[in-house]
Design an enzyme around this catalytic site. Structure first.
Site, PDB file in Angstrom:
ATOM      1  N   LYS A  11       0.817  -1.222   0.000  1.00 42.34           N
ATOM      2  CA  LYS A  11       0.000   0.000   0.000  1.00 42.34           C
ATOM      3  C   LYS A  11       0.855   1.279   0.000  1.00 42.34           C
ATOM      4  O   LYS A  11       2.069   1.228   0.262  1.00 42.34           O
ATOM      5  CB  LYS A  11      -0.929  -0.033   1.223  1.00 42.34           C
ATOM      6  CG  LYS A  11      -1.952  -1.188   1.172  1.00 42.34           C
ATOM      7  CD  LYS A  11      -2.910  -1.134   2.364  1.00 42.34           C
ATOM      8  CE  LYS A  11      -3.946  -2.230   2.286  1.00 42.34           C
ATOM      9  NZ  LYS A  11      -4.933  -2.154   3.406  1.00 42.34           N
ATOM     10  N   TYR A  51     -12.516  -1.923  -3.743  1.00 44.22           N
ATOM     11  CA  TYR A  51     -13.021  -2.021  -2.372  1.00 44.22           C
ATOM     12  C   TYR A  51     -14.553  -1.910  -2.304  1.00 44.22           C
ATOM     13  O   TYR A  51     -15.097  -1.556  -1.240  1.00 44.22           O
ATOM     14  CB  TYR A  51     -12.368  -0.957  -1.488  1.00 44.22           C
ATOM     15  CG  TYR A  51     -10.971  -1.351  -1.020  1.00 44.22           C
ATOM     16  CD1 TYR A  51     -10.788  -2.466  -0.187  1.00 44.22           C
ATOM     17  CD2 TYR A  51      -9.847  -0.636  -1.392  1.00 44.22           C
ATOM     18  CE1 TYR A  51      -9.527  -2.835   0.248  1.00 44.22           C
ATOM     19  CE2 TYR A  51      -8.572  -1.002  -0.954  1.00 44.22           C
ATOM     20  CZ  TYR A  51      -8.424  -2.109  -0.137  1.00 44.22           C
ATOM     21  OH  TYR A  51      -7.175  -2.486   0.313  1.00 44.22           O
ATOM     22  N   ARG A  87      -1.945 -14.306   4.643  1.00 41.58           N
ATOM     23  CA  ARG A  87      -2.650 -13.642   5.745  1.00 41.58           C
ATOM     24  C   ARG A  87      -1.845 -13.756   7.044  1.00 41.58           C
ATOM     25  O   ARG A  87      -1.814 -12.839   7.853  1.00 41.58           O
ATOM     26  CB  ARG A  87      -4.054 -14.244   5.940  1.00 41.58           C
ATOM     27  CG  ARG A  87      -5.014 -14.043   4.783  1.00 41.58           C
ATOM     28  CD  ARG A  87      -5.498 -12.640   4.580  1.00 41.58           C
ATOM     29  NE  ARG A  87      -6.158 -12.075   5.718  1.00 41.58           N
ATOM     30  CZ  ARG A  87      -6.834 -10.922   5.691  1.00 41.58           C
ATOM     31  NH1 ARG A  87      -6.905 -10.207   4.566  1.00 41.58           N
ATOM     32  NH2 ARG A  87      -7.397 -10.454   6.763  1.00 41.58           N
ATOM     33  N   THR A  93      -5.304  -6.917  10.913  1.00 45.60           N
ATOM     34  CA  THR A  93      -5.630  -5.639  10.253  1.00 45.60           C
ATOM     35  C   THR A  93      -5.104  -4.445  11.053  1.00 45.60           C
ATOM     36  O   THR A  93      -4.498  -3.528  10.498  1.00 45.60           O
ATOM     37  CB  THR A  93      -7.165  -5.511  10.100  1.00 45.60           C
ATOM     38  OG1 THR A  93      -7.664  -6.689   9.462  1.00 45.60           O
ATOM     39  CG2 THR A  93      -7.536  -4.281   9.295  1.00 45.60           C
ATOM     40  N   ARG A 104       2.625  -6.332   9.220  1.00 49.76           N
ATOM     41  CA  ARG A 104       1.928  -5.192   9.817  1.00 49.76           C
ATOM     42  C   ARG A 104       2.520  -4.810  11.177  1.00 49.76           C
ATOM     43  O   ARG A 104       2.583  -3.617  11.507  1.00 49.76           O
ATOM     44  CB  ARG A 104       0.434  -5.491   9.898  1.00 49.76           C
ATOM     45  CG  ARG A 104      -0.230  -5.350   8.514  1.00 49.76           C
ATOM     46  CD  ARG A 104      -1.594  -5.945   8.472  1.00 49.76           C
ATOM     47  NE  ARG A 104      -2.352  -5.525   7.286  1.00 49.76           N
ATOM     48  CZ  ARG A 104      -3.517  -6.063   6.938  1.00 49.76           C
ATOM     49  NH1 ARG A 104      -4.056  -7.021   7.675  1.00 49.76           N
ATOM     50  NH2 ARG A 104      -4.149  -5.645   5.862  1.00 49.76           N
ATOM     51  N   ASN A 114      -1.969   0.236   6.713  1.00 51.99           N
ATOM     52  CA  ASN A 114      -1.410  -0.996   7.287  1.00 51.99           C
ATOM     53  C   ASN A 114      -0.571  -1.797   6.297  1.00 51.99           C
ATOM     54  O   ASN A 114      -0.450  -3.010   6.382  1.00 51.99           O
ATOM     55  CB  ASN A 114      -2.513  -1.840   7.936  1.00 51.99           C
ATOM     56  CG  ASN A 114      -3.606  -2.212   6.953  1.00 51.99           C
ATOM     57  OD1 ASN A 114      -3.493  -1.932   5.766  1.00 51.99           O
ATOM     58  ND2 ASN A 114      -4.647  -2.855   7.442  1.00 51.99           N
ATOM     59  N   HIS A 117      -2.284  -5.398   1.518  1.00 49.70           N
ATOM     60  CA  HIS A 117      -3.575  -6.067   1.340  1.00 49.70           C
ATOM     61  C   HIS A 117      -3.293  -7.515   0.975  1.00 49.70           C
ATOM     62  O   HIS A 117      -2.318  -7.800   0.276  1.00 49.70           O
ATOM     63  CB  HIS A 117      -4.362  -5.420   0.186  1.00 49.70           C
ATOM     64  CG  HIS A 117      -5.520  -6.270  -0.286  1.00 49.70           C
ATOM     65  ND1 HIS A 117      -6.756  -6.240   0.324  1.00 49.70           N
ATOM     66  CD2 HIS A 117      -5.607  -7.207  -1.272  1.00 49.70           C
ATOM     67  CE1 HIS A 117      -7.564  -7.109  -0.281  1.00 49.70           C
ATOM     68  NE2 HIS A 117      -6.891  -7.708  -1.253  1.00 49.70           N
ATOM     69  N   GLU A 128      -9.869 -11.045  -7.504  1.00 50.88           N
ATOM     70  CA  GLU A 128      -8.960  -9.893  -7.395  1.00 50.88           C
ATOM     71  C   GLU A 128      -7.793 -10.007  -8.375  1.00 50.88           C
ATOM     72  O   GLU A 128      -7.361  -9.007  -8.950  1.00 50.88           O
ATOM     73  CB  GLU A 128      -8.445  -9.777  -5.954  1.00 50.88           C
ATOM     74  CG  GLU A 128      -9.537  -9.361  -4.964  1.00 50.88           C
ATOM     75  CD  GLU A 128      -9.068  -9.334  -3.518  1.00 50.88           C
ATOM     76  OE1 GLU A 128      -9.882  -9.003  -2.642  1.00 50.88           O
ATOM     77  OE2 GLU A 128      -7.878  -9.650  -3.250  1.00 50.88           O
TER      78      GLU A 128
END
Ligand code: GDP
Length: 140
Positions: A11, A51, A87, A93, A104, A114, A117, A128
């Site tokens: 990000k 999103y 993940r 998150t 993160r 954060n 994604h 996606e």
């Protein structure tokens, strides 16, 4: 374990701080292979479409503004249980809740900024990936 693909996005908070390589190192160290990658600047329409599932959430407009505030690095990752593996290496998150050593925990600035994604299911990963890459851009 099944070989799977998932979508990762580094990000704008992370591209701004020049830590894309450090983040990719964590992904590769977790056994994930980068089989597609591109650095782009999202338009507002692109961010809103990506999103769309969060359209009704109170933070939607802020999230779109953040995701269009600088470049992102989109990647297709491949590996054993890639969705869950990614993940796990991403962490929670909210960085305050993220396990030590996760991306993160080490890099995120806030619950919004954060750093990464990651798709949250195999179904969403397929959708996606198709949204972000053409078949010819993915080289396994
Ligand atoms: P993820 O799957 O861990 O990325 O989390 P979600 O799918 O729940 O949320 C998507 C993204 O929206 C997160 O990665 C954050 O960038 C942002 N986000 C989530 N919760 C909040 C919140 O409470 N406030 C703000 N400002 N952003 C949030």
């Amino acid at each position: 374990m099944a070989t799977e693909r998932t979508l990762s996005i580094i990000k704008p908070d992370a591209t701004r701080r020049n830590v894309t390589g450090k983040i990719i190192d964590k992904l590769e160290s977790a056994g994930l292979r980068v089989i597609a990658q591109k650095r782009v600047r999202w338009s507002q329409a692109y961010a809103e479409a990506f999103y769309a599932v969060h359209k009704e959430r109170p933070f939607f407009n802020d999230l779109v503004a953040f995701m269009t505030s600088g470049p992102v690095v989109m990647q297709v990752l491949e590996g054993d249980d890639a969705v869950a593996t990614n993940r796990k290496v991403m962490g929670a998150t909210n960085p305050a809740d993220a396990e030590a050593g996760t991306i993160r925990a080490d890099f995120a600035e806030s619950i919004e900024a954060n750093s990464v994604h990651g798709s949250d299911s195999a179904e969403n990963a397929a959708a996606e990936i198709a949204q972000c890459f053409s078949e010819g851009e993915i080289v396994g």
